[in-house]
Design an enzyme around this catalytic site. Structure first.
Site, PDB file in Angstrom:
ATOM      1  N   ASP A 175      -9.901  -6.356  -0.179  1.00  0.00           N
ATOM      2  CA  ASP A 175      -9.198  -5.662   0.888  1.00  0.00           C
ATOM      3  C   ASP A 175      -8.803  -6.736   1.904  1.00  0.00           C
ATOM      4  O   ASP A 175      -9.224  -7.895   1.814  1.00  0.00           O
ATOM      5  CB  ASP A 175     -10.100  -4.588   1.504  1.00  0.00           C
ATOM      6  CG  ASP A 175      -9.310  -3.443   2.130  1.00  0.00           C
ATOM      7  OD1 ASP A 175      -8.102  -3.623   2.410  1.00  0.00           O
ATOM      8  OD2 ASP A 175      -9.897  -2.363   2.348  1.00  0.00           O
TER       9      ASP A 175
ATOM     10  N   ARG B 209       4.091   2.513   2.860  1.00  0.00           N
ATOM     11  CA  ARG B 209       4.817   1.415   3.526  1.00  0.00           C
ATOM     12  C   ARG B 209       6.322   1.504   3.306  1.00  0.00           C
ATOM     13  O   ARG B 209       7.082   0.904   4.050  1.00  0.00           O
ATOM     14  CB  ARG B 209       4.324   0.062   3.021  1.00  0.00           C
ATOM     15  CG  ARG B 209       2.819  -0.123   3.008  1.00  0.00           C
ATOM     16  CD  ARG B 209       2.181   0.085   4.358  1.00  0.00           C
ATOM     17  NE  ARG B 209       0.762  -0.253   4.314  1.00  0.00           N
ATOM     18  CZ  ARG B 209      -0.131   0.170   5.193  1.00  0.00           C
ATOM     19  NH1 ARG B 209       0.241   0.948   6.200  1.00  0.00           N
ATOM     20  NH2 ARG B 209      -1.399  -0.179   5.091  1.00  0.00           N
TER      21      ARG B 209
ATOM     22  N   HIS C 234     -12.130  -1.312   8.993  1.00  0.00           N
ATOM     23  CA  HIS C 234     -11.156  -2.104   9.745  1.00  0.00           C
ATOM     24  C   HIS C 234     -11.781  -2.617  11.047  1.00  0.00           C
ATOM     25  O   HIS C 234     -11.452  -3.706  11.510  1.00  0.00           O
ATOM     26  CB  HIS C 234      -9.921  -1.269  10.084  1.00  0.00           C
ATOM     27  CG  HIS C 234      -9.078  -0.934   8.899  1.00  0.00           C
ATOM     28  ND1 HIS C 234      -9.328   0.152   8.095  1.00  0.00           N
ATOM     29  CD2 HIS C 234      -7.986  -1.543   8.375  1.00  0.00           C
ATOM     30  CE1 HIS C 234      -8.427   0.204   7.127  1.00  0.00           C
ATOM     31  NE2 HIS C 234      -7.607  -0.809   7.271  1.00  0.00           N
TER      32      HIS C 234
ATOM     33  N   ASP D   9       0.860  -1.187   0.000  1.00  0.00           N
ATOM     34  CA  ASP D   9       0.000   0.000   0.000  1.00  0.00           C
ATOM     35  C   ASP D   9       0.896   1.237   0.000  1.00  0.00           C
ATOM     36  O   ASP D   9       1.300   1.705   1.061  1.00  0.00           O
ATOM     37  CB  ASP D   9      -0.876   0.047   1.258  1.00  0.00           C
ATOM     38  CG  ASP D   9      -1.931  -1.029   1.289  1.00  0.00           C
ATOM     39  OD1 ASP D   9      -2.938  -0.888   0.580  1.00  0.00           O
ATOM     40  OD2 ASP D   9      -1.762  -2.018   2.037  1.00  0.00           O
TER      41      ASP D   9
END
Length: 610
Positions: free
Chosen positions: A330, A153, A257, A145
Site C-alpha cells: 500500500d 480515480r 492512512h 485505484d
C-alpha cells in the site's frame, strides 16, 4: 472533485508505428513473446536476459511505482511542474523516468492525471514513449485505484459501477465478473494495466473508518466468491487485478492512512475469516496482491506492520498460500507503515519481507537511494532484487506491454463509457438497492398521492468523477420519473436553523426523501429525520454510505440502503422509491441494534421487496 473538462493535453496523438517500432526495438528483440496480450506464457529465459543487462540503478528503479503530477508526460501545467519539483525533484513524468527508471506510475485525480479518457490515453502513451526511448528502456506498468463506489480515480464519462458492498448486496458473481470485464476493458483502453482492486477485506467491524462499503461484506464465503469473479473479469480484459489489503483490513477501528491499526484475531480466526478471499483470489490466478499497513500479533509477534513482515509476506503469503505473483505495498506515505521506522528503512525492510513493488514513497530520492545503498553494503543482495524484477517483468509480459505498449484513441471511443457499458452499470445497480423498512407499504411512492417530493440530507463531497451533490442527483432522478422533486442540502451535521428550514419545506411537500450519511447516536442527522417524521409527512431515509444508519432511525417509516452516493447507486435508489424496479438487494453485513450492539437488528441476507 477535480476538473474533468477536455482540452489540450500537451501530448501528441498516438505515436506513429515507426516511432513505436524504434522505441521498442531493443526490448522486442530481447522478448519476442507471441499470442493474445493477456494469455501469453512469459519466456523466463528472455526476461532473465533483460534483467542481466540492467544496471543496478535501473534494477532499483523497476521496484518503484510513483505518483507524478500532470495531465501530460512532457508538458504539464506550470502548477504541476512546481509540485513535481517540490515533491520529486523533477519537472515531468518523462524526467521522473529518465532520472529514476521507475517500473510503474500510479494515476490520481488529485495529481491531475485523469481529466478525461482521451487525455489519459495520451498521458499513458507519453509515459511509455519516454521510458522506451531510454537506453535499455522498458514499458511502464501504469496503475490506479479504480474500485468503483466511493473510490474511483477515473470519472465520467468512463463507466462508474456500484461499489463492493453494493455488489455484495446484489450477491451476483455474474455481475461482479461483468463489472470487472467492462471496467478492465475501459482502463486498458486508456493505457492503465494494473488496477488496485478488488478489496478482499471481510468487513466485520461497523466502526471500520477506512474499509466499510469498500468491502463486499461480512461473510467470508460470499466475499471470496465475488473477489474471484471480479478478478476473472478484470484479468479477462487484460488488466492486472490486485487483491487488497493482505492479510486483511476488515476488523479495525483505526485508519492506516493516519494511524497504525492492530488486528487482534487469533490465527484460527484469521484462517476462517480473513484468509478465504485471498485464497480465492490466488486460486483465480490473481496477478498482484497489496499489503496492509497494520499489525497482526497472531501472525507476527515482532510489532512490525504486515508490509514489513517476512513471516506474513514470505512465510504465509508465499510459502503457506503458494502465491508467486507480484506483491505491491500500500502507499508508503501512509502513517501505518511510517510510525515505527523512518522513510529510508521502510523500502529496504519491505523488500526483505518479500515485497516486489514499492508504491508511492513520500520521498522517492530517499527511498531509491536507501535501496541502492542496502545492495551496495550487502544488506540486500542483487539476486533478491532480481527475483522481484522478474515477477514485475513477467506481469508486464503477460499484459502485452512488450508487444503493444501504446493505446489508440479509436480504442478509447470504442470502449470507454459506451451506451452498453453504462446500461450494464445501471442494471447491476438495480439489483443492489436494499429495502430494510417499509411500514404500511409506504413504498413505492405514488406519483398521484405524493407528486411533490422534498429531498434533503447529507451532501458529502462527490466521489471522483460523479455528478453530485447526492440530494441533487436524487431529486433529478425523481423528476425524470415523473415526480416534482426539489433538493435542500442539510449536510452531515445540520444546525437547528437548518433543521427548522427543512421541516418548514417538508410541510409544503407530499413526501420527504432524506439522504443519511453514517448516522450516530448523537447525530444531528438523527434529529433531522425525527423532526421530519413529526410533521406527519411520509419520510423515506436513504443511507448513502454505511447501511448501519437504519439502526439509528427507528421512527422512519421507510429505510433503504444505497451503499454509496455515486450517481449510479442514487439513480437506482430513486427507481426503487418510484416503483420502477423492485428492491432486490440483501444485506451483506449484519446491522446491530443501536441500544445493544450485541444484538443483531437485521441479519446478513435481510432485505424486503414489493
Amino acid at each position: 472533485m477535480h476538473d474533468t473538462g477536455t482540452g489540450s493535453t500537451g501530448n501528441t496523438a498516438q505515436p506513429s508505428r515507426r516511432t513505436v517500432l524504434a522505441a521498442t526495438a531493443g526490448v522486442t528483440a530481447a522478448l519476442a513473446a507471441a499470442g493474445p496480450a493477456h494469455a501469453a506464457a512469459p519466456d523466463d529465459s528472455r526476461l532473465r536476459a533483460l534483467v542481466s543487462r540492467m544496471t543496478l540503478e535501473e534494477k532499483v528503479g523497476q521496484l518503484f511505482v510513483m505518483r507524478v503530477y500532470g495531465h501530460s508526460a512532457t508538458a504539464p501545467d506550470q502548477a504541476d511542474i512546481d509540485a513535481n519539483l517540490k515533491e520529486i525533484g523533477v519537472r515531468t513524468a518523462a524526467e521522473l523516468l529518465a532520472k529514476y527508471r521507475v517500473g510503474g506510475i500510479i494515476y490520481f485525480a488529485w495529481a491531475h492525471n485523469t481529466r478525461e479518457p482521451h487525455q489519459i490515453a495520451d498521458l499513458s502513451n507519453g509515459i511509455q514513449k519516454a521510458s522506451l526511448e531510454l537506453p535499455r528502456g522498458l514499458p511502464v506498468l501504469i496503475s490506479t485505484d479504480q474500485e468503483h463506489g466511493i473510490v474511483a480515480r477515473v470519472g465520467k464519462p468512463a463507466t462508474l459501477f456500484p461499489g463492493a458492498m453494493a455488489v455484495g448486496a446484489g450477491g451476483s458473481r455474474s455481475d461482479a465478473r461483468t463489472l470487472g470485464r467492462i471496467a478492465g476493458a475501459e482502463l486498458r483502453a486508456m493505457g492503465i494495466r494494473q488496477d488496485y482492486s478488488p478489496v478482499a477485506d471481510v468487513n466485520v467491524n461497523p466502526a471500520n473508518p477506512v474499509i466499510g462499503v469498500r468491502s463486499f461484506g461480512a461473510d467470508p464465503r460470499a466475499v471470496s466468491a465475488l473477489v474471484a469473479a471480479e478478478v476473472a473479469g478484470y484479468q479477462g480484459s487484460g488488466v492486472a487485478a490486485t487483491a487488497k489489503h493482505f492479510p486483511g483490513h476488515g476488523d479495525t477501528n483505526v485508519d492506516s492512512h493516519t494511524g497504525f491499526p492492530t488486528i487482534t484475531h487469533s490465527r484460527e480466526l484469521w484462517e476462517k475469516l480473513d484468509a478465504p478471499p485471498f485464497r480465492a483470489a490466488i486460486a483465480a490466478g490473481i496477478d498482484s496482491i497489496m499489503t496492509a499497513h497494520l499489525m497482526v500479533p497472531a501472525l507476527d509477534g515482532s510489532g512490525d506492520p504486515a508490509t514489513l513482515s517476512r513471516p506474513i509476506l514470505t512465510g504465509i503469503l508465499r510459502e503457506r498460500l503458494g502465491y508467486d505473483g507480484v506483491v505491491v505495498t500500500d502507499s508508503l506515505g501512509m502513517e501505518g507503515v511510517r510510525s515505527k521506522y523512518g522513510d529510508a528503512r521502510v523500502p529496504v525492510l519491505a523488500l526483505k519481507a518479500g515485497v516486489d513493488q514499492l508504491l508511492n514513497p513520500p520521498d522517492l530520492d530517499l527511498a531509491w537511494n536507501a535501496v541502492l545503498t542496502a545492495v551496495r553494503e550487502g544488506e540486500l543482495t542483487e539476486a533478491r532484487l532480481d527475483e522481484s524484477i522478474l515477477r514485475v517483468l513477467r506481469l508486464k509480459s503477460k499484459l502485452g506491454l512488450f508487444r503493444s505498449p501504446y493505446v489508440a484513441q479509436g480504442g478509447v471511443d470504442r470502449a470507454v463509457g459506451t451506451r452498453a457499458h453504462l446500461a450494464a452499470a445501471d442494471r447491476i445497480a438495480e439489483r443492489t438497492t436494499t429495502l430494510l423498512v417499509n411500514e404500511g407499504r409506504l413504498l413505492p411512492l405514488s406519483r398521484r398521492r405524493h407528486p411533490k417530493v422534498l429531498v434533503v440530507g447529507a451532501d458529502p463531497a462527490s466521489p471522483s468523477g460523479t455528478t453530485g451533490p447526492p440530494t441533487g442527483v436524487l431529486a433529478g432522478a425523481l423528476n425524470e420519473l415523473g415526480f416534482t422533486a426539489t433538493a435542500l442540502s442539510t449536510g452531515t451535521a445540520p444546525s437547528a436553523a437548518t433543521i427548522a428550514k427543512a421541516v418548514a419545506a417538508a410541510r409544503d411537500a407530499d413526501a420527504v426523501v432524506a439522504a443519511t450519511y453514517n448516522v450516530t447516536t448523537g447525530s444531528a442527522q438523527k434529529a433531522l429525520v425525527e423532526q421530519l417524521v413529526a410533521t406527519g409527512r411520509p419520510v423515506v431515509a436513504v443511507a448513502i454510505r454505511n447501511p448501519y444508519d437504519v439502526a439509528q432511525l427507528p421512527t422512519a417509516p421507510a429505510c433503504l440502503a444505497a451503499y454509496s452516493w455515486t450517481d449510479v447507486e442514487l439513480r437506482s435508489a430513486a427507481r426503487v422509491i418510484a416503483g420502477r424496479v423492485k428492491p432486490r438487494g440483501k444485506l451483506p453485513v449484519p446491522v446491530q441494534r443501536a441500544d445493544d450492539p450485541e444484538q443483531v437488528l437485521y441479519p446478513v441476507g435481510y432485505g424486503l421487496s414489493y
